[in-house]
Design a protein around this motif. Structure first.
Motif, PDB file in Angstrom:
ATOM      1  N   TYR A  80       0.831  -1.210   0.000  1.00 12.89           N
ATOM      2  CA  TYR A  80       0.000   0.000   0.000  1.00 12.89           C
ATOM      3  C   TYR A  80       0.867   1.263   0.000  1.00 12.89           C
ATOM      4  N   LYS A  81       1.943   1.260   0.801  1.00  9.00           N
ATOM      5  CA  LYS A  81       2.845   2.425   0.856  1.00  9.00           C
ATOM      6  C   LYS A  81       3.509   2.666  -0.492  1.00  9.00           C
ATOM      7  N   ILE A  82       3.940   1.588  -1.129  1.00  8.04           N
ATOM      8  CA  ILE A  82       4.607   1.692  -2.434  1.00  8.04           C
ATOM      9  C   ILE A  82       3.651   2.274  -3.469  1.00  8.04           C
ATOM     10  N   ILE A  83       2.451   1.744  -3.509  1.00  7.57           N
ATOM     11  CA  ILE A  83       1.469   2.224  -4.488  1.00  7.57           C
ATOM     12  C   ILE A  83       1.190   3.709  -4.251  1.00  7.57           C
ATOM     13  N   LYS A  84       1.031   4.085  -2.991  1.00  4.94           N
ATOM     14  CA  LYS A  84       0.785   5.496  -2.666  1.00  4.94           C
ATOM     15  C   LYS A  84       1.975   6.366  -3.072  1.00  4.94           C
ATOM     16  N   ALA A  85       3.205   5.906  -2.784  1.00  6.57           N
ATOM     17  CA  ALA A  85       4.403   6.688  -3.104  1.00  6.57           C
ATOM     18  C   ALA A  85       4.591   6.836  -4.608  1.00  6.57           C
ATOM     19  N   VAL A  86       4.395   5.765  -5.356  1.00 10.06           N
ATOM     20  CA  VAL A  86       4.576   5.837  -6.807  1.00 10.06           C
ATOM     21  C   VAL A  86       3.495   6.715  -7.423  1.00 10.06           C
ATOM     22  N   ARG A  87       2.274   6.599  -6.923  1.00  6.26           N
ATOM     23  CA  ARG A  87       1.211   7.484  -7.419  1.00  6.26           C
ATOM     24  C   ARG A  87       1.577   8.938  -7.189  1.00  6.26           C
TER      25      ARG A  87
END
Length: 123
Positions: free
Chosen positions: A97-104
């Motif tokens: 979830y953190k990765i998806i949020k950061a890349v977004r």
């Protein structure tokens, strides 16, 4: 040539670069030790030739690291497969979830940065 012998024959930064490059070649590409050391020295020599005499700052590389594994996770994300990605990449569900949020956020910043680049030129 062993690491200790190499260390005495060159500037510390270049020796360190050569040793780390050789270690990466052995670990990641399966290159034989002596050949990896030779290639490591060649990389260090080329960097010295290209950047020699300059003060170089190496960033921590957070966005670079993001752009490797994390980018793969984001690219495989389909909106519902967080658990599958956590298992595939060996990370926690929260980390996915953190990765998806950061890349977004990085994608949004990159896109929005381009929206306002020419605004000053119009005045």
């Amino acid at each position: 040539m062993k690491g200790n012998e190499m260390r005495s024959k060159g500037p510390e930064l270049l020796v360190d670069l050569a040793l780390h490059t050789a270690a990466a070649l052995v670990e990641l590409a399966g290159v034989e030790g002596a050949r990896a050391e030779q290639l490591g020295r060649e990389v260090a020599d080329r960097m010295a030739g290209h950047w020699g005499g300059q003060n170089i700052y190496f960033p921590m590389g957070l966005s670079y690291k993001l752009s490797q594994r994390d980018r793969s996770i984001y690219d495989k994300f389909n909106g519902t497969n967080q658990s599958d990605l956590a298992r595939e990449f060996g990370v926690s569900l929260q980390w996915v979830y953190k990765i998806i949020k950061a890349v977004r956020a990085e994608e949004m910043a990159r896109r929005q940065g381009g929206l306002f680049e020419n605004e000053e030129d119009e005045d």
